[in-house]
Design a protein around this motif. Structure first.
Motif: not given
Length: 188
Positions: A157-171
């Protein structure tokens, strides 16, 4: 026709009117045609205007089923498939053991092969039960909420949250770049 359509349907449909002798009451008997029609019209009226009629007319109408909340959650798909597999193998094993016993009692020639296959099936059925247990434990560890710091579910879950954060920051960065006017030839 579902329950909702039955509630909305007129009192007598074409199929009921044209059906020969289905649920007909004989005049002159207790509960004859006139009493039956009066009783049905009161039930219909009570359903249409529930506040105007007493509870006895409303109690006569019962829905086809009453949905109750489930007592336990549904098993996850991998656990359920292994449990079904285990139940099928256990039932086949029991049938084989019974046939082996009956063949042995009758002194028939398939008794020995059936006993051997029953032993093999017992081993396979035991393995399938262990498979259900292992599948359940693995699923709980990967997807369940386990309150242990070393839980695999927590790190996933921690990895998924970090990936979502990176994706939102990129957008957001991409929107900032296109919002500043990049790509336009002039500022007019």
């Amino acid at each position: 026709m579902g329950t909702a359509e039955r509630r909305e349907a007129p009192e007598k449909s074409v199929a009921v009117r044209s059906a020969p002798g289905r649920d007909r009451k004989v005049p002159g008997q207790v509960g004859g045609t006139h009493e039956y029609a009066y009783e049905r019209s009161r039930e219909h009226a009570a359903r249409q205007r529930p506040g105007e009629y007493d509870e006895s007319a409303r109690a006569a109408y019962r829905p086809l089923w009453v949905e109750e909340p489930a007592r336990r959650r549904r098993l996850p798909d991998p656990v359920r498939t292994s449990a079904v597999r285990a139940v099928l193998l256990i039932s086949v094993t029991l049938i084989q053991a019974m046939v082996a016993f009956l063949c042995a009692m009758a002194g028939s020639w398939p008794a020995f092969p059936m006993v051997i296959s029953s032993v093999v099936s017992t081993v396979v059925a035991t393995w399938s039960v262990v498979d259900v247990w292992v599948t359940r434990q693995v699923w709980n560890q990967r997807n369940g909420v386990v309150s242990e710091p070393s839980s695999t579910a927590r790190s996933l879950r921690r990895e998924r949250r970090a990936a979502r954060r990176r994706e939102r920051a990129g957008r957001r960065d991409q929107e900032r770049i296109t919002g500043r006017g990049a790509g336009r030839l002039s500022h007019s």
